[in-house]
Design an enzyme around this catalytic site. Structure first.
Site, mmCIF file in Angstrom:
data_model
loop_
_atom_site.group_PDB
_atom_site.id
_atom_site.type_symbol
_atom_site.label_atom_id
_atom_site.label_comp_id
_atom_site.label_asym_id
_atom_site.label_seq_id
_atom_site.Cartn_x
_atom_site.Cartn_y
_atom_site.Cartn_z
ATOM 1 N N GLY A 116 0.737 -1.345 -0.165
ATOM 2 C CA GLY A 116 0.217 -0.153 -0.159
ATOM 3 C C GLY A 116 0.797 1.530 0.220
ATOM 4 O O GLY A 116 2.415 1.347 0.318
ATOM 5 N N CYS B 46 5.449 -6.240 1.792
ATOM 6 C CA CYS B 46 5.661 -5.008 1.427
ATOM 7 C C CYS B 46 5.342 -3.794 2.506
ATOM 8 O O CYS B 46 4.800 -4.451 3.984
ATOM 9 C CB CYS B 46 5.144 -4.092 0.112
ATOM 10 S SG CYS B 46 5.826 -2.794 0.007
ATOM 11 N N TYR B 47 3.840 -3.286 2.402
ATOM 12 C CA TYR B 47 3.095 -2.762 3.262
ATOM 13 C C TYR B 47 2.683 -3.463 4.418
ATOM 14 O O TYR B 47 2.910 -3.891 6.100
ATOM 15 C CB TYR B 47 2.218 -2.130 3.067
ATOM 16 C CG TYR B 47 1.516 -1.150 4.165
ATOM 17 C CD1 TYR B 47 1.722 -0.025 4.598
ATOM 18 C CD2 TYR B 47 0.141 -1.261 5.231
ATOM 19 C CE1 TYR B 47 1.184 0.711 5.708
ATOM 20 C CE2 TYR B 47 -0.413 -0.797 6.747
ATOM 21 C CZ TYR B 47 0.040 0.096 6.118
ATOM 22 O OH TYR B 47 -0.236 1.069 7.747
ATOM 23 N N HIS C 213 7.405 -7.072 -4.778
ATOM 24 C CA HIS C 213 5.987 -7.762 -5.662
ATOM 25 C C HIS C 213 6.575 -9.141 -6.217
ATOM 26 O O HIS C 213 7.104 -8.810 -7.557
ATOM 27 C CB HIS C 213 5.652 -6.558 -5.669
ATOM 28 C CG HIS C 213 5.565 -5.210 -5.095
ATOM 29 N ND1 HIS C 213 4.573 -5.308 -4.432
ATOM 30 C CD2 HIS C 213 6.080 -4.155 -4.753
ATOM 31 C CE1 HIS C 213 4.224 -4.297 -4.174
ATOM 32 N NE2 HIS C 213 5.014 -3.279 -4.573
ATOM 33 N N GLU D 43 4.243 -10.671 -7.701
ATOM 34 C CA GLU D 43 2.857 -10.376 -8.990
ATOM 35 C C GLU D 43 3.815 -10.106 -9.246
ATOM 36 O O GLU D 43 2.762 -9.866 -10.791
ATOM 37 C CB GLU D 43 1.982 -9.659 -8.049
ATOM 38 C CG GLU D 43 2.016 -7.986 -7.605
ATOM 39 C CD GLU D 43 2.475 -8.164 -5.704
ATOM 40 O OE1 GLU D 43 2.534 -8.781 -5.811
ATOM 41 O OE2 GLU D 43 2.322 -6.481 -5.643
ATOM 42 N N ASP E 278 -16.505 -9.295 -23.805
ATOM 43 C CA ASP E 278 -17.135 -9.716 -22.501
ATOM 44 C C ASP E 278 -18.671 -10.078 -22.596
ATOM 45 O O ASP E 278 -19.512 -11.084 -22.318
ATOM 46 C CB ASP E 278 -17.608 -8.708 -21.878
ATOM 47 C CG ASP E 278 -16.103 -8.068 -21.519
ATOM 48 O OD1 ASP E 278 -15.509 -8.584 -21.634
ATOM 49 O OD2 ASP E 278 -15.691 -6.968 -21.026
ATOM 50 N N LYS F 21 -10.521 -10.547 -17.200
ATOM 51 C CA LYS F 21 -11.171 -10.493 -19.200
ATOM 52 C C LYS F 21 -10.063 -11.456 -19.440
ATOM 53 O O LYS F 21 -10.811 -12.815 -19.785
ATOM 54 C CB LYS F 21 -9.928 -9.550 -19.276
ATOM 55 C CG LYS F 21 -10.270 -9.144 -20.864
ATOM 56 C CD LYS F 21 -11.759 -8.455 -20.818
ATOM 57 C CE LYS F 21 -12.660 -7.924 -22.164
ATOM 58 N NZ LYS F 21 -12.661 -6.868 -22.583
#
Ligand code: XMP
Length: 507
Positions: free
Chosen positions: A53, A81-82, A167, A169, A224, A363
Site C-alpha cells: 500500500g 511490502c506494507y 512484489h 506479482e 464480454d 478479462k
C-alpha cells in the site's frame, strides 16, 4: 460467492493488488480481493495475503487490521511490502520510516533453498517499490532472505506468517510466481480454480435464477457481451440479444457481428439507430458533451427496444466490481458504471432482476471461458473497442464524411496488421482522424486535406500503455495504401505517445 478455501487478498491500496489475485488464479487456486474495511468478514479462507500500500506504518492514518482476528483464521499469511511491515509491528518489531524510495530491481539472497524459497535461484531478480524498511526484528522472527546489501527483505514469524518486501506479482520479479506458489503450498484445502468447473456452476446458477423468464442482454460484438450471450444460450434460458448500431462502428462491423452470432446459433436483434445518434451529435465538438450524448442516446434506444424486461444480464467483470467498490476508477470504468447504474437498472437490481454472471472473472478468464464455450478465437482476441465508438477517434465534430474516412483508414491499417502477423501482438490498434487540413501534392495537383493518425499500443489493463515499435515495412505499406485509396487524406502519422501522459484514444 466463493468464500471457503479461497485465498483472501486484503487490499491495503497498492496499485498491484489486483495482480496478486490474478497470479494466484493463474497458479490454479481461487482468490478474492477484499477491501480492508471488510476484514475480518472474508469467509473461511485457506490462506491470506496482505497487500502492499502507499502509506507508511508511521502515518497517523496508517491502515491497520485486527491482528487477533487475523491469527484466529489459523491459516498461512503472507504480508507483501506494507503487509510485511504491518506484520513485523504486530509481532513486536519496528519499522524505520524513510523519505527515500527504493524502486526497481534488487537481487534476492534466500537463507535456505526451502519453504518460501524452495527452488529459487540465488540472486534472483525481485522488484522493489517501497520507502520504509523493517528495523528491529522481534525474537520470534527469522530473516529468510536478504538483498545484495545484506538487508533483510523477507521474514518469517513462527510457523505460518511470512513477509516479503518485494512484489512477487509483477513480472519483473523473475521467480515471483514460484515464491507465491511455495507460499500457497503451506496452505491446506485450497479451492482449485478451473474455468470448466466455473462454467458448470455458472450455468446451474443461471438456470436456477432465471427459470422460464426471458433475459435481455445488450451485445456489442466485444468479448464480454459475446461470452455472456453464449453462456446464457448454453444455459438453455430464453435470451433476447440486442445490438445497437450507433452509426459510430467500424467498417462492416454491424454485418460482421450479425454473421458471427449467426454462426454461433444465436440470433441478435439489430437496431439501426445511426441517424438518431448522428443527428444528436451534429455540430457538437466538446469531448465530454459528445460522450454524454452518446451515453444517453444508448440508454434511450436500448430501453425503448427492451420494453418491460423480466430480467437483464450484464457483462460486468471482476475489475469493474473491485474498482467501483474501491473508487479507484479508470475512465472506462466510470463510463461503464454510468451505463450499468442508470435508474432503470438500479430498479431492476432492487427487484433481483439483474444477472451478472461474469462478475467474479478477469478479462483473460472470460476469454478462457469463451474458448470452453466454443467461441472462435478471432472473436475472443478482438481488440477492445470503446462504447462511444469512432467518436473518440475523431477530435471535434463528427459527421458521416469523417466517419467514412476513419473507417477506410482503420480497415487498411487493421488489415495490414493482420497480414503481417501483428494484430495479435498488439493490445489495441486503430486509425483515427485529425481534422486539420495541410497542403500536399496528389497527382500533380495541390491537395489540401486531413491527416490520419495510426495508433498501436500494448497494455495490461488500459491504465498505462506503450506504443508498439511496428516494422517500418508494415507502416510503409499502410501509409501507401491509405494515401492511394482514401480520399480526403494526404498525410499519415504514427502516434508514439505513451499513456500517461497521452490516453489511448484521442478524446
Ligand atoms: P483511454 O483513451 O482512456 O482508453 O486511454 C483506455 C481504454 O478504454 C477504452 N475507452 C472506452 N471504453 N467507453 C468504453 O467502453 C469509453 O467511453 C471509453 N473511452 C476509452 C479505450 O478504447 C481503451 O481501450
Amino acid at each position: 460467492m466463493h468464500d471457503e478455501g479461497h485465498v483472501a487478498v486484503i487490499d491495503f491500496g497498492s496499485q498491484y493488488t489486483q495482480l496478486i489475485v490474478r497470479r494466484v488464479r493463474e497458479l490454479g487456486f481461487f482468490a478474492m480481493l477484499y477491501a480492508l474495511e471488510d476484514f475480518p468478514n472474508i469467509g473461511k479462507p485457506g490462506a491470506i495475503i496482505l497487500s502492499g500500500g502507499p502509506k507508511s506504518t508511521s502515518d497517523a492514518d496508517a491502515p491497520d487490521l485486527d491482528f487477533e482476528a487475523l491469527k484466529a483464521f489459523e491459516v498461512p499469511v503472507l504480508g507483501v511490502c506494507y503487509g510485511m511491515q504491518l506484520l513485523n509491528l504486530k509481532f513486536g518489531g519496528t519499522i524505520e520510516a524513510s523519505d527515500r524510495r527504493e524502486y526497481g530491481p534488487a537481487n534476492l539472497f534466500p537463507e535456505k533453498a526451502e519453504g518460501l524459497y524452495a527452488g529459487i535461484t540465488k540472486t534472483s531478480q525481485v522488484w522493489m517499490s517501497h520507502s520504509d524498511t523493517v528495523k528491529i526484528i522481534p525474537d520470534c522472527a527469522e530473516v529468510i532472505a536478504t538483498n545484495q546489501h545484506g538487508t533483510p527483505v523477507s521474514l518469517q514469524w513462527g510457523e505460518r506468517f511470512f513477509g516479503i518486501q518485494f512484489h512477487p506479482e509483477v513480472t519483473h520479479s523473475h521467480e515471483g510466481n514460484r515464491i507465491l506458489s511455495n507460499f500457497l503450498s503451506e496452505a491446506r484445502n485450497l479451492m482449485p480454480f478451473r474455468i470448466e468447473d466455473f462454467k458448470r456452476e455458472m450455468i446451474d446458477n443461471i438456470r436456477e435464477t432465471v427459470g422460464d423468464r426471458q433475459v435481455v442482454c445488450g451485445v456489442s460484438g466485444g468479448v464480454d457481451s459475446t461470452v455472456l450471450a453464449v453462456l446464457l444460450k448454453e444455459a438453455g434460458v430464453k435470451v433476447r440479444a440486442i445490438f445497437v448500431d450507433n452509426g459510430l462502428l467500424r467498417k462492416n462491423e454491424a454485418a460482421e457481428v450479425q454473421a458471427n452470432f449467426k454462426r454461433m446459433g444465436l440470433e441478435i436483434e439489430t437496431i439501426d439507430a445511426s441517424d438518431r445518434f448522428l443527428d444528436a451529435l451534429a455540430g457538437e465538438g466538446d469531448p465530454e458533451k459528445k460522450r454524454k450524448i452518446i451515453g444517453n442516446m444508448f440508454i434511450e434506444v436500448f430501453w425503448d427496444a427492451v420494453g418491460d424486461a423480466q430480467m437483464l444480464a450484464q457483462g460486468t467483470l471482476y475489475p469493474d466490481v473491485i474498482e467501483s467498490a474501491s473508487n479507484a476508477k479508470s475512465k472506462a470504468s466510470v463510463i461503464k458504471t454510468h451505463h450499468n447504474r442508470v435508474a432503470k437498472i438500479l430498479e431492476l437490481q432492487a427487484e433481483g432482476k439483474v444477472l451478472e454472471p461474469l462478475a467474479e472473472l478477469f478479462k483473460d478468464e472470460v476469454r478462457a471461458l469463451g474458448t470452453s464455450l466454443g467461441i472462435e478465437e478471432s472473436i475472443l482476441m478482438r481488440h477492445p473497442f470503446p462504447g462511444p465508438g469512432l467518436s473518440v477517434r475523431c477530435p471535434g465534430v463528427v459527421d458521416r464524411e469523417r466517419l467514412d474516412i476513419i473507417r477506410d483508414c482503420d480497415a487498411i491499417f487493421i488489415g495490414k496488421l493482420k497480414e503481417h502477423g501483428w494484430y495479435d501482438k498488439v493490445w489495441q490498434a486503430y486509425a483515427g482522424l485529425i481534422p486539420v487540413k495541410t497542403v500536399g501534392v496528389k497527382g500533380d495537383e495541390r491537395s489540401y486535406e486531413w491527416a490520419t493518425n495510426l495508433r498501436a499500443v500494448v497494455s495490461e489493463d488500459a491504465m498505462t500503455a506503450e506504443w508498439v515499435d511496428l516494422p517500418a515495412q508494415l507502416l510503409r505499406e499502410t501509409s501507401q495504401k491509405i494515401l492511394n485509396e482514401v480520399g480526403g487524406i494526404n498525410r499519415v502519422l504514427y502516434d508514439i505517445s505513451t499513456k500517461p501522459p497521452a490516453s489511448i484514444e484521442w478524446e
